[in-house]
Design a protein around this motif. Structure first.
Motif, PDB file in Angstrom:
ATOM      1  N   MET A 102       0.850  -1.186   0.000  1.00  0.00           N
ATOM      2  CA  MET A 102       0.000   0.000   0.000  1.00  0.00           C
ATOM      3  C   MET A 102       0.892   1.245   0.000  1.00  0.00           C
ATOM      4  N   PRO A 103       0.578   2.268  -0.796  1.00  0.00           N
ATOM      5  CA  PRO A 103       1.405   3.477  -0.801  1.00  0.00           C
ATOM      6  C   PRO A 103       1.633   4.011   0.612  1.00  0.00           C
ATOM      7  N   ASP A 104       2.849   4.474   0.855  1.00  0.00           N
ATOM      8  CA  ASP A 104       3.228   4.882   2.208  1.00  0.00           C
ATOM      9  C   ASP A 104       2.263   5.897   2.799  1.00  0.00           C
ATOM     10  N   TYR A 105       1.878   6.880   2.007  1.00  0.00           N
ATOM     11  CA  TYR A 105       0.998   7.920   2.525  1.00  0.00           C
ATOM     12  C   TYR A 105      -0.364   7.347   2.914  1.00  0.00           C
ATOM     13  N   ASP A 106      -0.842   6.372   2.128  1.00  0.00           N
ATOM     14  CA  ASP A 106      -2.131   5.767   2.451  1.00  0.00           C
ATOM     15  C   ASP A 106      -2.044   4.942   3.737  1.00  0.00           C
ATOM     16  N   ARG A 107      -0.938   4.218   3.901  1.00  0.00           N
ATOM     17  CA  ARG A 107      -0.766   3.454   5.138  1.00  0.00           C
ATOM     18  C   ARG A 107      -0.699   4.395   6.344  1.00  0.00           C
ATOM     19  N   ALA A 108      -0.042   5.531   6.164  1.00  0.00           N
ATOM     20  CA  ALA A 108       0.039   6.518   7.241  1.00  0.00           C
ATOM     21  C   ALA A 108      -1.339   7.063   7.593  1.00  0.00           C
ATOM     22  N   LYS A 109      -2.165   7.304   6.586  1.00  0.00           N
ATOM     23  CA  LYS A 109      -3.515   7.821   6.842  1.00  0.00           C
ATOM     24  C   LYS A 109      -4.342   6.816   7.648  1.00  0.00           C
ATOM     25  N   VAL A 110      -4.182   5.525   7.342  1.00  0.00           N
ATOM     26  CA  VAL A 110      -4.912   4.501   8.084  1.00  0.00           C
ATOM     27  C   VAL A 110      -4.491   4.509   9.551  1.00  0.00           C
ATOM     28  N   LEU A 111      -3.180   4.576   9.806  1.00  0.00           N
ATOM     29  CA  LEU A 111      -2.712   4.565  11.190  1.00  0.00           C
ATOM     30  C   LEU A 111      -3.172   5.816  11.938  1.00  0.00           C
ATOM     31  N   TRP A 112      -3.200   6.942  11.245  1.00  0.00           N
ATOM     32  CA  TRP A 112      -3.687   8.162  11.894  1.00  0.00           C
ATOM     33  C   TRP A 112      -5.169   8.023  12.244  1.00  0.00           C
ATOM     34  N   LYS A 113      -5.918   7.389  11.357  1.00  0.00           N
ATOM     35  CA  LYS A 113      -7.336   7.171  11.635  1.00  0.00           C
ATOM     36  C   LYS A 113      -7.519   6.218  12.816  1.00  0.00           C
ATOM     37  N   VAL A 114      -6.653   5.216  12.924  1.00  0.00           N
ATOM     38  CA  VAL A 114      -6.699   4.327  14.086  1.00  0.00           C
ATOM     39  C   VAL A 114      -6.582   5.147  15.367  1.00  0.00           C
ATOM     40  N   LEU A 165       2.779  -2.400  12.036  1.00  0.00           N
ATOM     41  CA  LEU A 165       1.948  -2.017  10.894  1.00  0.00           C
ATOM     42  C   LEU A 165       2.624  -0.944  10.058  1.00  0.00           C
ATOM     43  N   ALA A 166       3.282   0.006  10.701  1.00  0.00           N
ATOM     44  CA  ALA A 166       3.989   1.041   9.948  1.00  0.00           C
ATOM     45  C   ALA A 166       5.056   0.427   9.049  1.00  0.00           C
ATOM     46  N   ALA A 167       5.698  -0.632   9.531  1.00  0.00           N
ATOM     47  CA  ALA A 167       6.731  -1.311   8.745  1.00  0.00           C
ATOM     48  C   ALA A 167       6.139  -2.108   7.591  1.00  0.00           C
ATOM     49  N   GLY A 168       4.842  -2.462   7.680  1.00  0.00           N
ATOM     50  CA  GLY A 168       4.192  -3.229   6.616  1.00  0.00           C
ATOM     51  C   GLY A 168       3.996  -4.696   6.927  1.00  0.00           C
ATOM     52  N   CYS A 169       4.198  -5.092   8.195  1.00  0.00           N
ATOM     53  CA  CYS A 169       4.064  -6.499   8.567  1.00  0.00           C
ATOM     54  C   CYS A 169       2.597  -6.923   8.656  1.00  0.00           C
ATOM     55  N   ALA A 221      -9.954  -2.487  11.948  1.00  0.00           N
ATOM     56  CA  ALA A 221     -10.725  -2.812  10.746  1.00  0.00           C
ATOM     57  C   ALA A 221     -11.512  -1.603  10.262  1.00  0.00           C
ATOM     58  N   GLU A 222     -12.123  -0.872  11.192  1.00  0.00           N
ATOM     59  CA  GLU A 222     -12.901   0.309  10.821  1.00  0.00           C
ATOM     60  C   GLU A 222     -12.016   1.379  10.188  1.00  0.00           C
ATOM     61  N   ALA A 223     -10.773   1.459  10.640  1.00  0.00           N
ATOM     62  CA  ALA A 223      -9.865   2.470  10.110  1.00  0.00           C
ATOM     63  C   ALA A 223      -9.361   2.136   8.719  1.00  0.00           C
ATOM     64  N   GLY A 224      -9.502   0.876   8.300  1.00  0.00           N
ATOM     65  CA  GLY A 224      -9.083   0.506   6.958  1.00  0.00           C
ATOM     66  C   GLY A 224      -7.926  -0.454   6.877  1.00  0.00           C
TER      67      GLY A 224
END
Length: 485
Positions: free
Chosen positions: A61-73, A172-176, A198-201
């Protein structure tokens, strides 16, 4: 969702092992129960994580998109903070204000590591080298930082929200892809947190929750051939078992945050009122059930009696109680098992001739409450109270004469998680910080923490680090690529 809904939900999760009761440590009453996951559930969880890793649904997943998911978490944890704090209190017995702090720190793990998603990089060099052939060539070399496929995250009962977030956010940030196993005593908040993810994506299969005993579900995970890495927080004894398990299975990588028997050095030039108060809170917080607490206090002889008296006054004025007891500052021990363990150490101390200045007994009420205990006249050469991690509200207090003796006593332990030095002599403070054999040293402060600073232990207090840059590197592998130019 309510606390009762969580209690009902965990009761209905299928499993094939023993039925495990969940006890409210403040009342000794069973509040729900669940079934140990069993081998089939463990295998299925690892298979889901492996499939997610192979599909790269998260790691690519693109880095920025993964970051957005974690921020939403993080945002969703904040929105559910009241429920999570209530679960933390009812499951561990800690006062609500402490539970609220833990949840707030938990959400910030995800915000901090959201920022790392776009900063995972390697190095690149142009190299003229003959390599092992001896024929000089012009090469371009670079490194890739790649996540482990499947990581098992196993964490303890003291601060389940904190530990869940501390391990999962950098993984999760690392992509595991992950399999998460909370302690059997405190599985409640993990149900809500996995739902939040799950709700965060976070895609299906990336985070898989299993519940069970350490010697069943945990042992199956650490020995599983498709688990590439294990991150564990808990006792040194179990840490050794995990290392043996990794060695006998697929040599999966291991990160361990283990026990502590942290020293506190109080010199005669310290601000004694502050040092005494902080040393007291720094050993009795959460009834002593925190790995980095200062459970061995050493006081320069000239002020020893004054500090002991101050610690005793503080111990006698700490109000014990459960989450519903107004004004409670210290909660119960986690379980009847832990209560018996702590009382066993106190009985052992009495046989050794240890003097209990205050405490040393169970509180006469429902719940696993033990009075904060100060032990003096402890033999540092042989006493179990001095050398072993008790994980209860017991602190040993011994005098010392000079810096050399103080440091020798402080380092006389198999552990090396944390240490504290109280002195107004800044030269001494910084000089002795280098002498204390521990991963974290506080100078005129205790229990300091920030997500950006690495946390880990020397000696038998663990392998590797959590938090900061070191925390995400724990979940990354390095690959070197050579290109002929």
């Amino acid at each position: 969702m309510t606390v009762q809904a969580v209690l009902d939900e965990i009761r209905g999760i299928p499993g094939t092992g023993d039925v495990i009761p969940i006890i409210d440590p403040a009342t000794e009453e069973q509040i729900t129960e669940f079934t140990d996951a069993g081998p089939e559930a463990i295998n299925a969880a690892v298979a889901r994580a492996k499939a997610a890793a192979n599909s790269k649904v998260w790691s690519a997943m693109p880095d920025y998109d993964r970051a957005k998911v974690l921020w939403k978490v993080a945002d969703l944890i904040d929105q559910n903070a009241e429920l999570l704090a209530d679960l933390e209190s009812v499951n561990t017995g800690i006062p609500p204000i402490q539970a609220q702090t833990i949840v707030k720190v938990g959400s910030e793990w995800f915000r901090y590591y959201a920022g790392w998603c776009t900063k995972i990089d390697g190095i690149a060099r142009d190299v003229n080298t003959g390599g092992l052939t001896g024929v000089e060539s012009h090469m371009h070399a670079y490194t890739l930082r790649e996540p482990y496929d499947v990581v098992a995250l196993i964490f303890p009962w003291n601060g389940p929200v904190f530990n869940f977030c501390a391990k999962l956010a950098p993984a999760l940030a690392a992509g595991c892809s992950t399999v998460v196993k909370p302690a059997e005593e405190t599985p409640l908040s993990a149900l809500v947190l996995t739902r939040i993810l799950a709700e965060a994506g976070v895609p299906d299969g990336v985070v898989n929750l299993v519940n069970g005993y350490g010697h069943t579900a945990g042992a199956l995970l650490t020995a599983h051939p498709d688990v590439d890495k294990v991150a564990f927080t808990g006792s040194t004894e179990v840490g050794r078992e995990i290392v043996h398990s990794a060695a006998s299975s697929n040599l999966n990588k291991v990160t361990l945050e283990l026990g502590g028997k942290s020293p506190v050095l109080i010199f005669d030039d310290a601000d004694l009122d502050t040092a005494t108060a902080m040393a007291g809170f720094g050993c009795f917080l959460h009834s002593g059930q925190v790995c980095m607490l200062g459970s061995r206090i050493f006081v320069q002889r000239g002020v020893y009696d004054r500090v002991v008296d101050g610690l005793a006054t503080l111990a006698n004025n700490l109000q014990l109680g459960g989450p519903k007891d107004e004004g409670a500052m210290i909660g119960p021990l986690i379980s009847d098992k832990q209560l018996k363990r702590v009382m066993g150490y106190l009985e052992q101390g009495r046989t050794e001739g240890v003097e209990l200045v205050t405490g040393g007994h169970r509180i006469d009420r429902q719940g696993y409450f033990v009075h904060p205990t100060i032990a003096t006249k402890v033999d540092p050469t042989s006493s179990r109270l001095f050398h072993e991690e008790i994980f209860g509200p017991i602190v040993t207090v011994l005098p010392f004469d000079d810096e050399d003796e103080g440091i020798a006593l402080a380092n006389d332990t198999d552990y090396g998680l944390a240490g504290t030095i109280w002195t107004t002599n800044l030269g001494r403070a910084h000089r002795l910080a280098k002498e204390v054999k521990a991963g974290t040293v506080g100078l005129n402060c205790q229990l300091q923490f920030d997500h950006s600073m690495p946390f880990g232990g020397y000696k038998q207090s663990g392998w590797g680090y959590e938090a900061g840059k070191a925390g995400i590197e724990t979940y990354l592998q390095s690959k070197t690529v050579w290109a002929q130019m």
